[in-house]
Design a protein around this motif. Sequence first.
Motif, short mmCIF file in Angstrom:
data_model
loop_
_atom_site.label_atom_id
_atom_site.label_comp_id
_atom_site.label_asym_id
_atom_site.label_seq_id
_atom_site.Cartn_x
_atom_site.Cartn_y
_atom_site.Cartn_z
N ASP A 207 0.82 -1.21 0.00
CA ASP A 207 0.00 0.00 0.00
C ASP A 207 0.85 1.26 0.00
O ASP A 207 0.55 2.22 -0.70
CB ASP A 207 -0.92 0.02 1.23
N VAL A 208 1.90 1.26 0.83
CA VAL A 208 2.64 2.51 1.03
C VAL A 208 4.12 2.39 0.68
O VAL A 208 4.92 3.23 1.04
CB VAL A 208 2.48 3.01 2.49
N GLU A 385 -8.37 5.13 -1.02
CA GLU A 385 -7.77 4.37 0.08
C GLU A 385 -6.38 4.90 0.43
O GLU A 385 -6.00 4.92 1.59
CB GLU A 385 -7.66 2.90 -0.31
N ILE A 386 -5.63 5.29 -0.59
CA ILE A 386 -4.26 5.75 -0.39
C ILE A 386 -4.18 7.23 -0.71
O ILE A 386 -4.64 7.67 -1.78
CB ILE A 386 -3.26 4.95 -1.26
N VAL A 398 -2.25 5.43 4.40
CA VAL A 398 -3.51 4.70 4.44
C VAL A 398 -4.23 5.00 5.75
O VAL A 398 -3.60 5.31 6.76
CB VAL A 398 -3.30 3.17 4.30
N TYR A 399 -5.55 4.95 5.71
CA TYR A 399 -6.42 5.18 6.87
C TYR A 399 -6.24 6.59 7.46
O TYR A 399 -6.36 6.78 8.67
CB TYR A 399 -6.17 4.13 7.97
#
Length: 439
Positions: A207-208, A385-386, A398-399
């Motif tokens: 994701d990151v 999301e990202i 994220v989040y």
Amino acid sequence: MKKVLDDLDSAAVMLPDKWSSDPVYHVSRPAALAFKSRVALFEGTFRKYHSIPDETVEDVTVSAEYFLDQAADAAKEIMDNYSFSLYNKNAAKLQGETPVPYREYFTLKNAETSETILSTRCNADLKVTHSLQFNNNSARVSATRRFVNHYLFADGTPVQDRQNWETMEYYDQFVGRDPRMAQTIQAPGYIAEGETEPQSLPWERTDVGYRVIKYICNQTPYDQGSKSETDHPLIRYAEVLLNYAEAKAELGELTQEDINNSINLIRQRAGVADLTLPSTADALMAEYYPNASGDQLAAILEVRRERTVELFIEGFRQWDLLRWKEGKWLTPKANGGFTGIYLPALGEYDFDKNGVPDAYFYKGAKPEGISKDIPTTSIKKLGMEITLTSKESGYLTVYATENYVRNEETAYLWPIPLSQIQATGGALTQNPGYDDIDR
């Protein structure tokens, strides 16, 4: 908890030092002692950082110091009386001729016996397999920037000593760093097991940007679900060394000799400069662990750094943060979302600097003319999301909008089942913050 230690002491007395066959798969005296060091360290630090009053049990004053002494003594008995050592081979040559013993240790099919104190035995014929490699290889398992910042440079200096460290990009972060970083997180030039050519960062698997490679073993069919037969270490000598160093530091008794016999053994295997007993607390570690305290605060923080790096994704992190009363860092809100690599701008990136673009980041409508060399899965639209920490630059996150906040007054304890309270006639009472509801 004193009774728990009494049971472990009894087990240590009754168990053999070493079993005659397959000793690493049997619970032995050093395994009982190692587990005792783990249990006592947890209880000692939990009592210290949660201000639990001392108690008298069987004429013994049970305190944080009592358990920390027990943790240090159990670990030291192993260090003094058994011949365990840290695995330091390069048999599989996972990265060519570059020594990668840390990475290799976690990909071995058969449990390594110099460092491993206790291991599960996995074998398809025994119908005991797992999906560890599959999960890490296929899922979007990512480390955070906060974790990566724990890694020193190989010369022993912290990341914040480098100019513009907060905006250091992916490639530059690995240059001259603690070699464990590239053996834990995919670095430029990463070669998967069984391959000969470097692999670009697969963005469908992170994701990151900090893709975890620890445990990944691409031996077919280990990269499939529930097919892996690699033995899984449950207790290893590196943890014993870390337990000892932490207990002594929390007691305010850590010496340079202690460091040489514990932390520096781990650093030497990794290829990082030795630690000299510190007197000044590292500013970044103090920021990351604001509740840490003690006469040897600087040493406590350095041990925590080493523990975080060495034991990454081995099942300790959540429990370490809870016992240190740093549980808020488990939530995205406390971190401003979970952040990853730094992007100075949107657009095309050649992360491994091999002359071929391997990712593209954009917002809004997808731009025309994106290089065909970039895999479709590495063309990332940001904003859902990202996200980025700034409008068109910053850390991949994220989040970021998650607003859950831990209740620091109650979240360190679990509710006690009503059935247990009733079974004791009310002698066992409910933990603070929970209501007894008969369901």
